[in-house]
Every structure is written in structure tokens, then in C-alpha cells.
Design a protein around this motif. Structure first.
Motif: not given
Ligand code: HEM
Length: 184
Positions: A133-134, A121-122, A171-172, A138-140
């Protein structure tokens, strides 16, 4: 990757494109498992990627669009099997901001070998949630689909946008802006 992710995926493919498409993508994907998945088994993520790639080629739908629709479908599985978890949250922002600290923690207790993403959480306010998301998977787009259905579940709506921090999608950054009033 847990078997339920495969069995539900193939069920969705059957509903949308027919059993012949299921048989075809299993055949051309050269799967180590042979495609005989059980919901409690564990299989390689590379098998999911092969199935998705072959389905994408045959339907001309991008892998990300397929994953987003699959996220919508998978939320129904969550609603059917994990009502207790969903009831613990008063709303979608609350729920989504707890994936990392609570939900996936519980999932890992049930399935110690689960391959789960990491969310950081940013920024968090009543109306805004910024998450990163990491995951090497890569299932963003799957996450995006799940988030959309989470809002529907709690009768809210939101504008969800994302930005790839890494080109490979591992990383999204997601920005979720909740609409002011609940939908009726
Ligand atoms: C993967 C459970 C909510 C994001 C998974 C998997 C399970 C699971 C079982 C598969 C793990 C594996 O194959 O090894 C749950 C449950 C939830 C929940 C029970 C709610 C009660 C969410 C929500 C999001 C999310 C709301 C949306 C942001 C993901 C993603 C993956 C995943 C993106 C794919 C794996 C990856 O990207 O590395 N989850 N989940 N989950 N979950 Fe959840």
C-alpha cells in the motif's frame, strides 16, 4: 478527499459517540470548511486528520483503531452503492487484487479528483495475497478494515497482517492468507 468520506465518518461518530461528540470535534478542529460537508464536495485531507486526532484524544482510541472501524463502516456504503462492482468478482482475493487495476480506476472516472492509494501486488496464489500500500494519507488501517469486511461479504475469512515499510505508514506491506473453507 471526497465529501462522502467525511459525511459517513461523522455519521459513524454520531452513532458510536453521540451528536455532542460530532459537534465538539467539528468545533475544536478549526475546519476551513466549517464542517458542513456534502457527499459530493471535495475537502482537504487535513480536515479528516484534525477530526480523527480530536476524536482520538477524547475517546482514548488510537487513530488507527478508529480508522479500522471506519473501514468496516465504509464497506457498508460500498455494498449499498456499488453492488455492480462487487458482483463482478467471484471472491475476496479476486476483488482485493483488482482494486488498483479496476475498482479505483472506475472510482477515478466518477470522481476525477479522488485521492486514492496505490496498491502493488507482490505475490498472488489461490490462498495468499501479498500487497503493498502506498499513500501520503497513511490510511492503511482503513484499508485493513475494508479488507476484513470484503472477506465477510463473500462469506470467507482470512488472516490479514501488515508491516510498516515506512514508519509514517505511507508504505505498508499486507499479507493476506485466506482460510480454506467458506464460512457458513
Ligand atoms: C479511498 C471507493 C474498495 C482502499 C476511496 C475513496 C473512494 C473509494 C470513493 C475516497 C477517495 C477520496 O476521498 O478522494 C471504493 C469503492 C470500492 C473500494 C467504490 C469498491 C467497490 C476498496 C477496498 C480497499 C480500498 C476493498 C481495501 C484495500 C481504500 C483506501 C482509501 C480509499 C485505503 C483511502 C485513501 C488513501 O489511503 O489514500 N475508495 N473503494 N478501497 N480506498 Fe477504496
Amino acid at each position: 478527499m471526497k465529501g462522502i468520506v467525511f459525511t459517513e465518518f461523522l455519521e459513524l461518530v454520531e452513532t458510536k459517540f453521540g451528536i455532542e461528540m460530532v459537534d465538539e470535534i467539528i468545533e475544536v478542529s478549526n475546519l476551513e470548511s466549517g464542517g458542513a460537508y456534502t457527499s459530493v464536495g471535495t475537502y482537504k485531507f487535513s480536515e479528516m486528520l484534525s477530526l480523527l486526532t480530536n476524536l482520538s484524544e477524547r475517546t482514548n482510541i488510537s487513530i488507527n483503531d478508529l480508522l479500522k472501524v471506519y473501514g468496516h463502516h465504509f464497506f457498508r456504503v460500498i455494498e449499498d452503492s456499488y453492488q455492480d462492482i462487487l458482483k463482478m468478482y467471484k471472491g475476496p482475493m479476486d476483488m482485493i487484487s483488482s482494486i488498483e487495476s479496476h475498482i479505483h480506476v472506475e472510482v477515478r472516472k466518477i470522481y476525477p479528483d479522488a485521492e486514492l492509494p496505490r496498491f502493488i501486488i507482490i505475490e498472488q496464489t489461490e490462498e495468499k495475497l501479498i500487497l503493498e500500500y502506498f499513500s501520503s494519507r497513511s490510511m492503511y488501517a482503513f484499508a485493513h478494515g475494508l479488507m476484513e469486511k470484503t472477506f465477510q461479504h463473500y462469506n470467507h475469512s482470512a488472516t490479514i497482517t501488515y508491516e510498516l515499510i515506512k514508519d509514517d505508514g505511507s508504505h505498508v506491506k499486507f499479507v493476506i492468507l485466506k482460510d480454506a473453507e467458506p464460512q457458513t
